[in-house]
Scaffold this active site. Structure first.
Site, PDB file in Angstrom:
ATOM      1  N   LYS A 120      43.133  58.749  40.582  1.00  7.47           N
ATOM      2  CA  LYS A 120      42.958  59.842  41.931  1.00  7.47           C
ATOM      3  C   LYS A 120      44.128  59.768  42.585  1.00  7.47           C
ATOM      4  O   LYS A 120      44.590  60.936  43.070  1.00  7.47           O
ATOM      5  CB  LYS A 120      41.769  59.332  42.554  1.00  7.47           C
ATOM      6  CG  LYS A 120      40.493  59.543  41.846  1.00  7.47           C
ATOM      7  CD  LYS A 120      39.275  59.025  42.979  1.00  7.47           C
ATOM      8  CE  LYS A 120      37.871  59.661  41.939  1.00  7.47           C
ATOM      9  NZ  LYS A 120      36.872  59.114  42.944  1.00  7.47           N
ATOM     10  N   LYS A 205      35.391  63.160  31.160  1.00 11.49           N
ATOM     11  CA  LYS A 205      34.017  63.193  31.821  1.00 11.49           C
ATOM     12  C   LYS A 205      33.635  64.398  32.468  1.00 11.49           C
ATOM     13  O   LYS A 205      34.480  65.029  33.083  1.00 11.49           O
ATOM     14  CB  LYS A 205      34.121  61.921  32.719  1.00 11.49           C
ATOM     15  CG  LYS A 205      32.717  61.660  33.240  1.00 11.49           C
ATOM     16  CD  LYS A 205      32.272  60.563  34.427  1.00 11.49           C
ATOM     17  CE  LYS A 205      33.167  61.160  35.621  1.00 11.49           C
ATOM     18  NZ  LYS A 205      32.822  60.076  36.838  1.00 11.49           N
ATOM     19  N   LYS A 208      31.837  65.967  38.695  1.00 12.87           N
ATOM     20  CA  LYS A 208      31.252  66.849  39.628  1.00 12.87           C
ATOM     21  C   LYS A 208      32.421  67.303  40.631  1.00 12.87           C
ATOM     22  O   LYS A 208      32.648  68.459  41.186  1.00 12.87           O
ATOM     23  CB  LYS A 208      30.111  66.695  40.524  1.00 12.87           C
ATOM     24  CG  LYS A 208      30.551  65.396  41.186  1.00 12.87           C
ATOM     25  CD  LYS A 208      29.168  64.729  41.969  1.00 12.87           C
ATOM     26  CE  LYS A 208      29.405  63.607  42.881  1.00 12.87           C
ATOM     27  NZ  LYS A 208      29.914  62.489  41.861  1.00 12.87           N
TER      28      LYS A 208
END
Length: 346
Positions: A120, A205, A208
């Site tokens: 991130k 993955k 969301k």
């Protein structure tokens, strides 16, 4: 006459972050198990971890909206407030209270080794943004989420096991230094579809937080949208339908989704198909059907916002009552003065 001894129920905690619309991966990898298994067998707490959504640049109104949607979907998937505790993280102060104490036990090296932090932080820097300190330290807040309730089990996907291990390490270190305070939790994972992959990029993955893209199936997608996304899923070179996650990750992902939706073994299911098209059509219909009752129940719950608010209010009260004794004990253990004067030794 022998007296029956009741075995204490296992305590389970898990949370969902409102960083984006919830996906098929969230449902198959976690939420369905919470509703079908965990709330029935354990003393279970399920939380919208909204504080975790603040670790990157965000729109406050969107965080509130997604938090409400996540809470509503927790009820729509079948969580029953009579069987489990459903609440919002920021409504229970003990999470933040304990997080700082655990930061005083954690190390800088532990934080910087966290895989999600590396990924991130690189993403934020690649966008030209700065990396917030909370992005580095939020795994400690996650540990506090877990340890505040003396949790036994944390049902998670593969990508979250490192965070549960951190919670274990911090609990053991704290207990050794300051006396037994926390239960050492363990991670539990579903056997199939623990990590549903992006339909357009089987190496990634189905997250969301990505927000856009035809490779992500959202829980609230309309049936025709689901079908279109699945039919456009990336497969692999060749024509044979074989379950081989290493060499044919696209087909393997579809077979795992099919197995998770309807049961069965991915490898055995693969043997029943002679073409990718037939496989995709069956996967699309299986996904539509598995999400149909969730979407229908979601409409019902949304029509009664007072019910959702009441569930969250009562859930927070129950969670607070469970967490406060443990957090107060941790405060005393590290040497902080009790807030109530009568508790101070003379």
């Amino acid at each position: 006459m022998a007296v029956a001894v009741r075995t204490p129920r296992v305590r389970v905690f898990s949370g969902i972050k409102p960083s984006g619309h919830l996906t098929l991966g969230n449902y198959l990898g976690a939420m369905r198990r919470w509703a079908e298994v965990d709330q029935h067998r354990a003393e279970a707490l399920f939380c919208v971890v909204d504080l975790h959504a603040l670790t990157v640049e965000h729109d406050p109104a969107r965080v509130r909206r997604l938090s409400q949607q996540a809470a509503t979907l927790l009820l729509a998937v079948g969580l029953d407030p009579e069987l489990c505790t459903v609440f919002v993280q920021s409504h229970v102060d003990e999470h933040a209270r304990l997080s700082y104490v655990l930061e005083c036990v954690a190390t800088d090296g532990e934080m910087r080794r966290m895989v999600q932090y590396k990924e991130k932080a690189a993403r934020e820097q690649g966008r030209g943004g700065s990396v917030r300190l909370s992005l580095l330290t939020y795994p400690v807040l996650m540990a506090a989420d877990i340890l505040a309730y003396r949790t036994d089990e944390v049902p998670v996907g593969d990508d979250q096991t490192q965070h549960v291990q951190l919670a274990r390490d911090l609990a053991e270190r704290f207990n050794q230094r300051y006396g037994f305070t926390f239960t050492v939790p363990r991670a539990t994972r579903p056997g199939v579809a623990a990590r549903v992959m992006n339909l357009q990029d089987p190496a990634a993955k189905m997250g969301k937080s990505d927000d856009v893209g035809p490779g992500i199936v959202y829980v609230l997608d309309e049936p025709d949208v689901v079908r279109k996304k699945v039919m456009r899923a990336v497969t692999d070179s060749g024509r044979e339908v074989v379950y081989d996650p290493e060499e044919r990750p696209g087909v393997a992902n579809l077979l795992e989704i099919l197995a998770a939706c309807g049961g069965g073994d991915p490898e055995a299911l693969g043997a029943g198909y002679s073409s990718y098209g037939d496989l995709k059509r069956d996967v699309a219909e299986a996904v539509v059907e598995v999400l149909r009752p969730v979407r229908e129940r979601h409409r019902e719950v949304c029509a009664d916002p007072g019910y959702v608010a009441g569930v969250l209010r009562e859930g927070a009260e129950r969670a607070r009552a469970m967490a406060r004794p443990t957090v107060d004990r941790a405060y005393r253990a590290v040497g902080l003065l009790p807030a109530v004067a009568s508790e101070v030794a003379v």
